[in-house]
Design a protein around this motif. Structure first.
Motif, short mmCIF file in Angstrom:
data_model
loop_
_atom_site.label_atom_id
_atom_site.label_comp_id
_atom_site.label_asym_id
_atom_site.label_seq_id
_atom_site.Cartn_x
_atom_site.Cartn_y
_atom_site.Cartn_z
N MET A 1 -0.38 41.26 69.77
CA MET A 1 -0.39 40.83 68.64
C MET A 1 -0.76 39.22 68.97
O MET A 1 -0.47 38.47 69.89
N ASP A 2 -2.17 38.78 68.35
CA ASP A 2 -2.48 37.49 68.63
C ASP A 2 -2.18 36.37 67.46
O ASP A 2 -1.40 36.76 66.63
N ARG A 3 -2.87 35.31 67.49
CA ARG A 3 -2.50 34.06 66.63
C ARG A 3 -2.95 34.69 65.21
O ARG A 3 -1.96 34.50 64.14
N LEU A 4 -3.92 35.33 65.07
CA LEU A 4 -4.22 35.85 63.71
C LEU A 4 -3.36 36.71 63.21
O LEU A 4 -3.07 36.63 61.83
N ASP A 5 -2.90 37.67 63.85
CA ASP A 5 -2.16 38.58 63.37
C ASP A 5 -0.72 37.92 63.14
O ASP A 5 -0.15 38.60 62.08
N GLU A 6 -0.21 37.01 63.86
CA GLU A 6 1.03 36.44 63.43
C GLU A 6 0.65 35.61 62.04
O GLU A 6 1.84 35.70 61.06
N LEU A 7 -0.39 34.93 62.13
CA LEU A 7 -0.34 34.12 60.82
C LEU A 7 -0.53 35.15 59.67
O LEU A 7 -0.21 34.83 58.44
N LEU A 8 -1.39 36.04 59.77
CA LEU A 8 -1.57 37.04 58.66
C LEU A 8 -0.28 37.70 58.33
O LEU A 8 -0.16 37.59 57.04
N THR A 9 0.68 37.93 59.05
CA THR A 9 1.99 38.40 58.92
C THR A 9 2.84 37.47 58.12
O THR A 9 3.40 37.68 56.82
N ALA A 10 2.57 36.23 58.46
CA ALA A 10 3.57 35.08 57.90
C ALA A 10 2.90 34.69 56.68
O ALA A 10 3.57 34.08 55.54
N GLY A 11 1.39 35.09 56.52
CA GLY A 11 0.63 34.57 55.25
C GLY A 11 0.66 35.53 54.07
O GLY A 11 0.05 35.33 53.28
N THR A 12 1.31 36.75 54.56
CA THR A 12 1.10 37.70 53.51
C THR A 12 1.58 37.36 51.89
O THR A 12 0.70 37.65 51.06
N PRO A 13 2.77 36.64 51.83
CA PRO A 13 3.06 36.37 50.50
C PRO A 13 2.03 35.49 49.80
O PRO A 13 1.78 35.62 48.71
N LEU A 14 1.43 34.41 50.52
CA LEU A 14 0.58 33.73 50.11
C LEU A 14 -0.93 34.36 49.60
O LEU A 14 -1.35 34.20 48.35
N LEU A 15 -1.35 35.41 50.58
CA LEU A 15 -2.40 36.12 50.27
C LEU A 15 -2.28 37.21 49.23
O LEU A 15 -3.35 37.08 48.50
N SER A 16 -1.11 37.61 49.12
CA SER A 16 -0.84 38.73 47.94
C SER A 16 -0.91 37.69 46.61
O SER A 16 -1.34 38.32 45.64
N ARG A 17 -0.08 36.56 46.58
CA ARG A 17 -0.26 35.74 45.30
C ARG A 17 -1.74 35.33 44.94
O ARG A 17 -2.02 35.28 44.03
N VAL A 18 -2.57 35.04 45.99
CA VAL A 18 -3.79 34.46 45.61
C VAL A 18 -4.59 35.48 45.17
O VAL A 18 -5.31 35.58 43.76
N ASP A 19 -4.55 36.95 45.78
CA ASP A 19 -5.15 38.28 44.77
C ASP A 19 -4.70 38.62 43.67
O ASP A 19 -5.39 38.85 42.90
N GLU A 20 -3.42 38.14 43.66
CA GLU A 20 -2.70 38.65 42.30
C GLU A 20 -3.18 37.89 41.24
O GLU A 20 -3.53 38.23 40.01
N VAL A 21 -3.27 36.47 41.41
CA VAL A 21 -3.63 35.22 40.55
C VAL A 21 -5.26 35.52 40.17
O VAL A 21 -5.55 35.79 38.89
N LEU A 22 -6.12 35.90 41.21
CA LEU A 22 -7.62 36.10 40.77
C LEU A 22 -7.63 37.36 39.99
O LEU A 22 -8.62 37.56 39.25
N SER A 23 -6.89 38.27 40.39
CA SER A 23 -6.89 39.70 39.62
C SER A 23 -6.58 39.63 38.21
O SER A 23 -6.97 40.27 37.32
N THR A 24 -5.58 38.80 37.96
CA THR A 24 -4.87 38.87 36.56
C THR A 24 -5.30 37.57 36.00
O THR A 24 -5.71 37.68 34.48
N ILE A 25 -5.06 36.37 36.40
CA ILE A 25 -5.54 35.21 35.52
C ILE A 25 -7.09 34.69 35.63
O ILE A 25 -7.76 34.09 34.87
N GLY A 26 -7.57 34.82 36.91
CA GLY A 26 -8.92 34.70 36.91
C GLY A 26 -9.20 33.33 37.75
O GLY A 26 -8.18 32.86 38.57
N ALA A 27 -10.34 32.78 37.87
CA ALA A 27 -10.44 31.55 38.30
C ALA A 27 -11.34 30.47 37.41
O ALA A 27 -11.90 31.13 36.32
N PRO A 28 -11.06 29.17 37.50
CA PRO A 28 -11.99 28.39 36.65
C PRO A 28 -13.37 28.66 36.60
O PRO A 28 -14.00 29.19 37.59
N GLY A 29 -14.09 28.89 35.59
CA GLY A 29 -15.64 29.13 35.12
C GLY A 29 -16.39 28.09 36.43
O GLY A 29 -16.06 26.94 36.21
N GLY A 30 -17.39 28.77 36.95
CA GLY A 30 -18.22 27.95 37.60
C GLY A 30 -17.62 27.61 39.02
O GLY A 30 -18.32 26.99 39.93
#
Length: 201
Positions: A1-30
């Protein structure tokens, strides 16, 4: 396991939240994230996991074996015996066959040896690309995990517009980094397109 694997594990809640918001709420126009989503065609979390799944070690290990095989073809081509004291039609036919076989083994760019060497070069280039892609994503992921947008997304209830803006900002940065890596990979594969052609008969 390298630094990216460690960060990805630690960042899973953030990445999941980003994907959830973009999928449900979307993003500002433009917002830039729309352009990056069209380029990558993956949500940021999925795209990050795809890069993290790249494993350059196996490809790095293949390079020396491919180069050894290329040398073996060259040695075999050099070892084909000359006609020697033969003469006549049989000797001429043998010499023609010997030269043709040597050419196929290690002659022009479409010979087995040259193709093996080119494949080894491609393996080295792809392994280098994987290392760069993982390293660049590591840097970007570390930055977004410490950003104000990450606090907005993970720090409690916020208006949907704030969450959408935060998710879009993080998503755009991650996808822009990954898109640059994808473009480099496409260039590498385009440069090696000749390896996909069948060997001439």
């Amino acid at each position: 396991m390298d630094r990216l694997d460690e960060l990805l594990t630690a960042g899973t809640p953030l990445l999941s939240r980003v994907d959830e918001v973009l999928s449900t709420i979307g993003a500002p126009g433009g917002h830039d994230v729309w352009r990056e989503l069209r380029r990558i065609r993956l949500l940021p979390g999925d795209a990050a996991r795809a890069v993290a799944a790249l494993r350059p070690t196996a490809i790095l290990e293949a390079g020396p074996e491919l180069r050894a095989d290329a040398r073996a073809y060259a040695d075999l081509a050099d070892a084909l015996p000359l006609a020697g004291d033969w003469s006549g039609e049989a000797a001429d036919a043998y010499e023609t066959a010997r030269r043709s076989t040597a050419e196929r083994l290690n002659g022009g760019p479409d010979s087995l040896g040259r193709r093996m060497e080119a494949t080894a070069d491609l393996a080295d280039a792809l392994a280098g690309w994987m290392l760069r892609a993982r390293g660049e994503l590591t840097s970007t992921l570390a930055e977004v995990m410490l950003s104000a947008e990450a606090i907005t997304l993970l720090g409690g209830d916020h208006p949907p517009a704030d969450s959408a803006a935060a998710a879009a900002a993080i998503g755009a940065r991650l996808l822009h980094t990954i898109a640059g890596s994808y473009d480099e990979a496409e260039d590498l594969l385009a440069d090696s397109a000749g390896l996909q052609n069948p060997l001439p008969v």
